[in-house]
Design a protein around this motif. Structure first.
Motif, PDB file in Angstrom:
ATOM      1  N   LEU A   6       0.876  -1.164   0.000  1.00 37.59           N
ATOM      2  CA  LEU A   6       0.000   0.000   0.000  1.00 37.59           C
ATOM      3  C   LEU A   6       0.914   1.215   0.000  1.00 37.59           C
ATOM      4  O   LEU A   6       1.601   1.468   0.978  1.00 37.59           O
ATOM      5  CB  LEU A   6      -0.906   0.006   1.226  1.00 37.59           C
ATOM      6  N   GLY A   7       0.974   1.899  -1.143  1.00 40.03           N
ATOM      7  CA  GLY A   7       1.904   3.019  -1.259  1.00 40.03           C
ATOM      8  C   GLY A   7       3.345   2.592  -1.125  1.00 40.03           C
ATOM      9  O   GLY A   7       4.179   3.329  -0.621  1.00 40.03           O
ATOM     10  N   GLY A   8       3.652   1.375  -1.553  1.00 41.18           N
ATOM     11  CA  GLY A   8       5.003   0.847  -1.483  1.00 41.18           C
ATOM     12  C   GLY A   8       5.370   0.231  -0.150  1.00 41.18           C
ATOM     13  O   GLY A   8       6.424  -0.378  -0.017  1.00 41.18           O
ATOM     14  N   ASN A   9       4.508   0.354   0.837  1.00 38.94           N
ATOM     15  CA  ASN A   9       4.765  -0.204   2.163  1.00 38.94           C
ATOM     16  C   ASN A   9       4.066  -1.554   2.314  1.00 38.94           C
ATOM     17  O   ASN A   9       2.970  -1.749   1.777  1.00 38.94           O
ATOM     18  CB  ASN A   9       4.267   0.765   3.241  1.00 38.94           C
ATOM     19  N   PRO A  10       4.668  -2.474   3.059  1.00 42.99           N
ATOM     20  CA  PRO A  10       4.052  -3.793   3.231  1.00 42.99           C
ATOM     21  C   PRO A  10       2.652  -3.707   3.831  1.00 42.99           C
ATOM     22  O   PRO A  10       2.370  -2.886   4.706  1.00 42.99           O
ATOM     23  CB  PRO A  10       4.997  -4.497   4.207  1.00 42.99           C
ATOM     24  N   ALA A  11       1.775  -4.564   3.337  1.00 44.54           N
ATOM     25  CA  ALA A  11       0.409  -4.685   3.841  1.00 44.54           C
ATOM     26  C   ALA A  11       0.010  -6.159   3.739  1.00 44.54           C
ATOM     27  O   ALA A  11       0.569  -6.902   2.931  1.00 44.54           O
ATOM     28  CB  ALA A  11      -0.546  -3.826   3.013  1.00 44.54           C
ATOM     29  N   HIS A  12      -0.934  -6.555   4.565  1.00 44.08           N
ATOM     30  CA  HIS A  12      -1.337  -7.960   4.605  1.00 44.08           C
ATOM     31  C   HIS A  12      -2.847  -8.085   4.620  1.00 44.08           C
ATOM     32  O   HIS A  12      -3.545  -7.189   5.098  1.00 44.08           O
ATOM     33  CB  HIS A  12      -0.739  -8.645   5.839  1.00 44.08           C
ATOM     34  N   THR A  13      -3.315  -9.213   4.122  1.00 41.49           N
ATOM     35  CA  THR A  13      -4.745  -9.499   4.149  1.00 41.49           C
ATOM     36  C   THR A  13      -5.012 -10.661   5.095  1.00 41.49           C
ATOM     37  O   THR A  13      -4.104 -11.406   5.466  1.00 41.49           O
ATOM     38  CB  THR A  13      -5.281  -9.838   2.748  1.00 41.49           C
ATOM     39  N   ILE A  14      -6.265 -10.816   5.415  1.00 43.80           N
ATOM     40  CA  ILE A  14      -6.693 -11.808   6.388  1.00 43.80           C
ATOM     41  C   ILE A  14      -6.500 -13.250   5.920  1.00 43.80           C
ATOM     42  O   ILE A  14      -6.445 -14.173   6.717  1.00 43.80           O
ATOM     43  CB  ILE A  14      -8.159 -11.545   6.787  1.00 43.80           C
ATOM     44  N   GLY A  15      -6.399 -13.443   4.623  1.00 44.52           N
ATOM     45  CA  GLY A  15      -6.246 -14.799   4.081  1.00 44.52           C
ATOM     46  C   GLY A  15      -5.854 -14.758   2.628  1.00 44.52           C
ATOM     47  O   GLY A  15      -5.173 -13.837   2.187  1.00 44.52           O
ATOM     48  N   GLU A  16      -6.311 -15.753   1.896  1.00 45.53           N
ATOM     49  CA  GLU A  16      -6.035 -15.871   0.470  1.00 45.53           C
ATOM     50  C   GLU A  16      -7.357 -15.844  -0.290  1.00 45.53           C
ATOM     51  O   GLU A  16      -8.399 -16.236   0.246  1.00 45.53           O
ATOM     52  CB  GLU A  16      -5.311 -17.184   0.167  1.00 45.53           C
ATOM     53  N   LEU A  17      -7.309 -15.426  -1.535  1.00 43.74           N
ATOM     54  CA  LEU A  17      -8.506 -15.461  -2.379  1.00 43.74           C
ATOM     55  C   LEU A  17      -8.962 -16.906  -2.571  1.00 43.74           C
ATOM     56  O   LEU A  17      -8.158 -17.833  -2.466  1.00 43.74           O
ATOM     57  CB  LEU A  17      -8.204 -14.835  -3.745  1.00 43.74           C
TER      58      LEU A  17
END
Length: 168
Positions: A6-17
Motif C-alpha cells: 500500500l503506497g510501497g509499504n508492506p500490507a497484509h490481508t486476512i487470508g487468500e482469495l
C-alpha cells in the motif's frame, strides 16, 4: 495471508482469495437502496467481482468506470463493484459519473465478505477495508479467475479478467 503493498509499504490481508475451480463463498451485501443481494441472486450469470478499498480514491473510481464501459458490451455478465463504502456514497458516485452498467454493493454491515474471500486488510491505515482484487465466477458460482493486485494503488488487469469471462 497475502502480502501486498500500500503506497510501497508492506500490507497484509486476512487470508487468500478463493482457489480456482472452487465454489465461491456465499455472500450478503447491501445495494444502494439498502436491500440485500446474495451470490445466489446471480446464479445463471457469469459474474465479475471488482473489489476495492473505496470508490473515493482515484484508482478505485477508475476501475468502476472501466468495468462500467466494458460491461455495456457483455451479454449474460454481471459486474459487481464491491467495497465497504456506505451505499449512499456508492449511489452518489454512480449518479455523478453516469454509472449504469455495474452494480455497486457494500460490505459495510458485517465485513463478512472481506473475511470470507480472504481479502480484508489486517494492518496499515486501510485495516478492515477490502484490498483490490478481481474474482471471475462462471454461471454456477465457480471461481474461474482471481487477481489480487500486488500494489494497491495499481489498476487490475482488466484484459485478463475479461478474457477469463470468455473461458468461464
Amino acid at each position: 495471508m497475502a502480502s501486498i503493498t500500500l503506497g510501497g509499504n508492506p500490507a497484509h490481508t486476512i487470508g487468500e482469495l478463493p482457489a480456482l475451480n472452487s465454489q465461491a463463498p456465499a455472500f450478503e451485501l447491501t445495494k444502494s437502496d439498502m436491500s440485500v443481494k446474495t451470490l445466489s441472486d446471480y446464479q445463471g450469470s457469469k459474474v465479475v467481482l471488482n473489489i476495492f478499498p473505496s470508490v473515493d480514491t482515484g484508482t478505485c473510481a477508475k476501475s468502476v468506470r472501466q468495468f462500467n464501459e466494458e460491461a455495456a458490451e457483455l451479454d449474460g455478465v454481471k459486474v459487481l463493484c464491491i467495497s465497504k463504502d456506505l451505499p449512499f456514497a456508492q449511489n452518489r458516485f454512480c449518479g455523478a459519473e453516469g454509472i449504469e452498467n455495474v452494480e455497486m454493493l457494500s460490505d459495510y454491515k458485517t465485513g463478512a465478505f472481506g473475511k470470507d474471500y480472504g481479502l480484508a486488510f489486517t494492518d496499515t491505515a486501510f485495516e478492515t477495508l477490502l484490498s483490490r482484487c478481481i474474482v471471475v465466477l462462471d454461471e454456477n458460482g465457480k471461481v474461474r479467475y482471481t487477481e489480487q493486485v500486488s500494489e494497491t494503488a495499481d489498476e487490475p488487469n482488466y484484459k485478463a479478467a475479461l478474457e477469463a469471462l470468455m473461458d468461464a
